[in-house]
Design a protein around this motif. Structure first.
Motif, PDB file in Angstrom:
ATOM      1  N   THR A 152     -17.509  64.050  26.115  1.00  0.00           N
ATOM      2  CA  THR A 152     -17.504  63.529  24.740  1.00  0.00           C
ATOM      3  C   THR A 152     -16.588  64.359  23.849  1.00  0.00           C
ATOM      4  OG1 THR A 152     -19.770  62.739  25.033  1.00  0.00           O
ATOM      5  CG2 THR A 152     -18.971  62.922  22.759  1.00  0.00           C
ATOM      6  N   ALA A 153     -16.669  65.685  23.985  1.00  0.00           N
ATOM      7  CA  ALA A 153     -15.797  66.573  23.193  1.00  0.00           C
ATOM      8  C   ALA A 153     -14.329  66.316  23.513  1.00  0.00           C
ATOM      9  CB  ALA A 153     -16.156  68.033  23.455  1.00  0.00           C
ATOM     10  N   SER A 154     -14.017  66.086  24.797  1.00  0.00           N
ATOM     11  CA  SER A 154     -12.629  65.802  25.192  1.00  0.00           C
ATOM     12  C   SER A 154     -12.147  64.497  24.576  1.00  0.00           C
ATOM     13  CB  SER A 154     -12.508  65.727  26.726  1.00  0.00           C
ATOM     14  OG  SER A 154     -12.789  66.980  27.307  1.00  0.00           O
ATOM     15  N   ALA A 155     -13.005  63.477  24.593  1.00  0.00           N
ATOM     16  CA  ALA A 155     -12.628  62.183  24.013  1.00  0.00           C
ATOM     17  C   ALA A 155     -12.340  62.321  22.522  1.00  0.00           C
ATOM     18  CB  ALA A 155     -13.732  61.168  24.251  1.00  0.00           C
ATOM     19  N   LEU A 156     -13.176  63.062  21.818  1.00  0.00           N
ATOM     20  CA  LEU A 156     -12.961  63.255  20.379  1.00  0.00           C
ATOM     21  C   LEU A 156     -11.666  64.015  20.112  1.00  0.00           C
ATOM     22  CD1 LEU A 156     -16.636  64.077  19.314  1.00  0.00           C
ATOM     23  CD2 LEU A 156     -15.332  62.024  18.696  1.00  0.00           C
ATOM     24  N   GLU A 157     -11.380  65.022  20.961  1.00  0.00           N
ATOM     25  CA  GLU A 157     -10.118  65.771  20.824  1.00  0.00           C
ATOM     26  C   GLU A 157      -8.923  64.848  21.063  1.00  0.00           C
ATOM     27  OE1 GLU A 157      -9.959  69.251  23.310  1.00  0.00           O
ATOM     28  OE2 GLU A 157     -11.749  70.117  22.389  1.00  0.00           O
ATOM     29  N   PHE A 158      -9.006  64.043  22.124  1.00  0.00           N
ATOM     30  CA  PHE A 158      -7.887  63.152  22.462  1.00  0.00           C
ATOM     31  C   PHE A 158      -7.666  62.104  21.369  1.00  0.00           C
ATOM     32  CE2 PHE A 158      -7.434  63.543  27.382  1.00  0.00           C
ATOM     33  CZ  PHE A 158      -7.508  64.934  27.270  1.00  0.00           C
ATOM     34  N   LEU A 159      -8.759  61.584  20.815  1.00  0.00           N
ATOM     35  CA  LEU A 159      -8.626  60.599  19.737  1.00  0.00           C
ATOM     36  C   LEU A 159      -7.915  61.200  18.527  1.00  0.00           C
ATOM     37  CD1 LEU A 159     -12.158  58.940  19.997  1.00  0.00           C
ATOM     38  CD2 LEU A 159      -9.978  57.728  20.241  1.00  0.00           C
ATOM     39  N   PHE A 190      -8.352  64.313  32.906  1.00  0.00           N
ATOM     40  CA  PHE A 190      -8.400  65.684  32.404  1.00  0.00           C
ATOM     41  C   PHE A 190      -9.651  66.410  32.912  1.00  0.00           C
ATOM     42  CE2 PHE A 190      -9.983  68.417  28.843  1.00  0.00           C
ATOM     43  CZ  PHE A 190      -8.975  69.377  28.847  1.00  0.00           C
ATOM     44  N   THR A 191     -10.800  65.727  32.849  1.00  0.00           N
ATOM     45  CA  THR A 191     -12.063  66.322  33.310  1.00  0.00           C
ATOM     46  C   THR A 191     -12.003  66.599  34.805  1.00  0.00           C
ATOM     47  OG1 THR A 191     -13.239  65.061  31.607  1.00  0.00           O
ATOM     48  CG2 THR A 191     -14.571  65.996  33.380  1.00  0.00           C
ATOM     49  N   GLY A 192     -11.466  65.621  35.569  1.00  0.00           N
ATOM     50  CA  GLY A 192     -11.364  65.779  37.021  1.00  0.00           C
ATOM     51  C   GLY A 192     -10.449  66.921  37.422  1.00  0.00           C
ATOM     52  N   LYS A 193      -9.385  67.123  36.658  1.00  0.00           N
ATOM     53  CA  LYS A 193      -8.453  68.231  36.936  1.00  0.00           C
ATOM     54  C   LYS A 193      -9.153  69.575  36.796  1.00  0.00           C
ATOM     55  CE  LYS A 193      -4.041  70.194  35.393  1.00  0.00           C
ATOM     56  NZ  LYS A 193      -2.893  70.040  34.483  1.00  0.00           N
ATOM     57  N   ILE A 210     -13.468  59.603  38.408  1.00  0.00           N
ATOM     58  CA  ILE A 210     -13.670  61.057  38.371  1.00  0.00           C
ATOM     59  C   ILE A 210     -13.359  61.674  39.735  1.00  0.00           C
ATOM     60  CG2 ILE A 210     -16.183  60.964  38.848  1.00  0.00           C
ATOM     61  CD1 ILE A 210     -14.740  63.373  36.305  1.00  0.00           C
ATOM     62  N   MET A 211     -13.751  60.986  40.837  1.00  0.00           N
ATOM     63  CA  MET A 211     -13.625  61.589  42.171  1.00  0.00           C
ATOM     64  C   MET A 211     -12.172  61.781  42.592  1.00  0.00           C
ATOM     65  SD  MET A 211     -15.551  62.844  44.513  1.00  0.00           S
ATOM     66  CE  MET A 211     -17.050  62.229  45.249  1.00  0.00           C
ATOM     67  N   LYS A 212     -11.309  60.828  42.244  1.00  0.00           N
ATOM     68  CA  LYS A 212      -9.904  60.921  42.668  1.00  0.00           C
ATOM     69  C   LYS A 212      -9.213  62.168  42.099  1.00  0.00           C
ATOM     70  CE  LYS A 212      -5.802  58.094  43.207  1.00  0.00           C
ATOM     71  NZ  LYS A 212      -5.008  57.045  42.615  1.00  0.00           N
ATOM     72  N   PRO A 213      -9.257  62.390  40.769  1.00  0.00           N
ATOM     73  CA  PRO A 213      -8.633  63.617  40.261  1.00  0.00           C
ATOM     74  C   PRO A 213      -9.354  64.887  40.710  1.00  0.00           C
ATOM     75  CG  PRO A 213      -9.708  62.417  38.465  1.00  0.00           C
ATOM     76  CD  PRO A 213      -9.715  61.521  39.670  1.00  0.00           C
ATOM     77  N   VAL A 214     -10.674  64.829  40.891  1.00  0.00           N
ATOM     78  CA  VAL A 214     -11.402  66.011  41.376  1.00  0.00           C
ATOM     79  C   VAL A 214     -10.904  66.397  42.764  1.00  0.00           C
ATOM     80  CG1 VAL A 214     -13.645  66.834  42.201  1.00  0.00           C
ATOM     81  CG2 VAL A 214     -13.495  65.722  39.983  1.00  0.00           C
ATOM     82  N   ARG A 215     -10.843  65.412  43.670  1.00  0.00           N
ATOM     83  CA  ARG A 215     -10.408  65.698  45.041  1.00  0.00           C
ATOM     84  C   ARG A 215      -8.954  66.212  45.066  1.00  0.00           C
ATOM     85  NH1 ARG A 215     -12.877  63.713  49.358  1.00  0.00           N
ATOM     86  NH2 ARG A 215     -13.766  61.933  48.236  1.00  0.00           N
ATOM     87  N   GLU A 216      -8.096  65.534  44.298  1.00  0.00           N
ATOM     88  CA  GLU A 216      -6.674  65.917  44.267  1.00  0.00           C
ATOM     89  C   GLU A 216      -6.499  67.361  43.801  1.00  0.00           C
ATOM     90  OE1 GLU A 216      -2.775  65.035  41.508  1.00  0.00           O
ATOM     91  OE2 GLU A 216      -4.324  63.478  41.576  1.00  0.00           O
ATOM     92  N   HIS A 217      -7.181  67.726  42.722  1.00  0.00           N
ATOM     93  CA  HIS A 217      -6.977  69.063  42.160  1.00  0.00           C
ATOM     94  C   HIS A 217      -7.759  70.135  42.907  1.00  0.00           C
ATOM     95  CE1 HIS A 217      -4.353  67.877  38.876  1.00  0.00           C
ATOM     96  NE2 HIS A 217      -5.094  66.789  38.778  1.00  0.00           N
ATOM     97  N   MET A 218      -8.823  69.756  43.580  1.00  0.00           N
ATOM     98  CA  MET A 218      -9.504  70.720  44.452  1.00  0.00           C
ATOM     99  C   MET A 218      -8.587  71.092  45.618  1.00  0.00           C
ATOM    100  SD  MET A 218     -13.148  70.454  46.501  1.00  0.00           S
ATOM    101  CE  MET A 218     -12.558  69.678  48.021  1.00  0.00           C
ATOM    102  N   GLU A 219      -8.069  70.078  46.314  1.00  0.00           N
ATOM    103  CA  GLU A 219      -7.210  70.351  47.478  1.00  0.00           C
ATOM    104  C   GLU A 219      -5.944  71.107  47.071  1.00  0.00           C
ATOM    105  OE1 GLU A 219      -8.021  70.026  50.515  1.00  0.00           O
ATOM    106  OE2 GLU A 219      -9.785  68.729  50.369  1.00  0.00           O
ATOM    107  N   LYS A 220      -5.367  70.728  45.926  1.00  0.00           N
ATOM    108  CA  LYS A 220      -4.124  71.349  45.465  1.00  0.00           C
ATOM    109  C   LYS A 220      -4.292  72.840  45.206  1.00  0.00           C
ATOM    110  CE  LYS A 220      -2.132  70.166  41.408  1.00  0.00           C
ATOM    111  NZ  LYS A 220      -1.462  69.257  40.446  1.00  0.00           N
ATOM    112  N   ASN A 221      -5.500  73.249  44.807  1.00  0.00           N
ATOM    113  CA  ASN A 221      -5.742  74.639  44.447  1.00  0.00           C
ATOM    114  C   ASN A 221      -6.356  75.478  45.559  1.00  0.00           C
ATOM    115  OD1 ASN A 221      -5.108  75.107  41.405  1.00  0.00           O
ATOM    116  ND2 ASN A 221      -6.068  73.088  41.471  1.00  0.00           N
ATOM    117  N   LEU A 222      -6.535  74.880  46.733  1.00  0.00           N
ATOM    118  CA  LEU A 222      -7.112  75.612  47.863  1.00  0.00           C
ATOM    119  C   LEU A 222      -6.038  76.278  48.705  1.00  0.00           C
ATOM    120  CD1 LEU A 222      -9.828  73.092  49.140  1.00  0.00           C
ATOM    121  CD2 LEU A 222     -10.252  75.370  48.199  1.00  0.00           C
TER     122      LEU A 222
END
Length: 321
Positions: free
Chosen positions: A194-201, A241-244, A275-287
């Motif tokens: 919610t905080a991210s959405a308000l910031e982005f808006l 952004f959250t998933g990253k 949510i799962m797609k960016p989470v998986r992408e950024h998890m693998e990228k940082n391992l």
């Protein structure tokens, strides 16, 4: 007469869920109430007693209940206390297990709410047969339960596994409860989204969004989810952004304990691939390469309302007669 049932209670920052459970993990009857309506813990306990007394009668009466297991934010397995929980209105140290014992006349054991969810997954859910896994709960806050070598990790003081309070962005967003800057919970919880959405808006005036038709007070994680599912560009950016951030954090957790799986549980998982797609992408990228493509990223197999209740009930079954 042998005791056949236990009570499992899951205390969350917003809602408290509870149920009467048999040895096979069947929740015979259950209910819920608002946690945050009660500034005083005694008012909370009075309402809980009222709800649970009816359920216990429905399940056959108090003589069938062996004990109570509780999962709660900052619940300490060793002391039975809730200690300085940032997401609860009751401040300081609350001796919840002993208060419940007095209220119900039943032995009570308490642990962290995410540890209870991990026990639920271990015994009844996606982690059956696993000895090394992490459960991440994405709700009002971000909780975690870590199992290594088949054992829940409690640490020397009962508070191991507070992964939601790890700093993921140095000097980042302040956490409203702890004051910490840049913790995972400030970004990957429902309140963080919610905080991210308000910031982005506020900072992306050129990005179209149906959320602009709502007041700040109306914007919450449910509205953001609904907008994202309808293809809203800004809502989808919020999930990206959250998933990253969550994915990078999970990479750190993998490199710490090398789990077989990370199981995501809670309201934010309803967004599925958003949510799962960016989470998986950024998890693998940082391992590191030795960890890449080894760790299963799963959604909980248990109903959202069931996992922590079942985990809390498992604690009660483990109590000595």
């Amino acid at each position: 007469m042998s005791q056949q049932l236990v009570v499992g209670i899951d205390i969350g920052g917003t809602n408290t869920k509870f149920g009467v459970v048999d040895r096979r993990g069947n929740i015979l009857c259950d209910g819920r109430m608002l946690t945050n309506q009660h500034e005083d813990v005694n008012g909370f306990l009075d309402e809980l007693h009222e709800h649970l007394s009816g359920l216990i009668e429905q399940a056959g009466g108090m003589e069938h209940i062996k004990g109570i297991g509780v999962g709660a934010p900052n619940g300490n397995y060793y002391t039975g206390n809730i200690e300085y929980a940032p997401n609860l209105r009751w401040k300081g140290i609350v001796p919840l297990a002993s208060l419940l014992e007095q209220k119900f006349g039943l032995p009570t054991v308490l642990t962290n709410d995410a540890n209870a969810a991990a026990l639920g997954e271990l015994i009844y859910g996606a982690a059956r047969g696993m000895k090394d896994f992490i459960v991440i709960t994405l709700g009002t806050g971000v909780g975690s339960g870590i199992v290594a070598n088949g054992q829940l990790i409690y640490g020397h003081d009962g508070f191991a596994g507070e992964l939601g309070h790890c700093i993921v962005i140095p000097d980042g967003r302040p956490h409203p409860g702890t004051g910490a800057l840049g913790s995972l919970e400030a970004y990957a919880s429902a309140t963080g989204v919610t905080a991210s959405a308000l910031e982005f808006l506020a900072t992306r005036p050129d990005t179209p969004s149906t959320m602009r038709e709502h007041s700040k007070e109306e914007i919450n994680s449910k509205l953001i989810y609904e907008a994202a599912m309808q293809g809203d560009p800004l809502a989808r950016e919020v999930y990206e952004f959250t998933g990253k951030i969550l994915g990078a954090a999970l990479a750190n957790f993998v490199m710490f304990s090398s789990p077989e799986a990370i199981i995501l549980f809670g309201g934010l998982t309803k967004a599925g691939d958003l949510i799962m797609k960016p989470v998986r992408e950024h998890m693998e990228k940082n391992l590191l390469p030795i960890f890449q493509n080894k760790v299963k990223l799963l959604f909980s197999e248990l109903k959202e309302s069931d996992a922590a209740i079942l985990g809390a009930s498992a604690l009660a079954w483990e109590m000595k007669e």
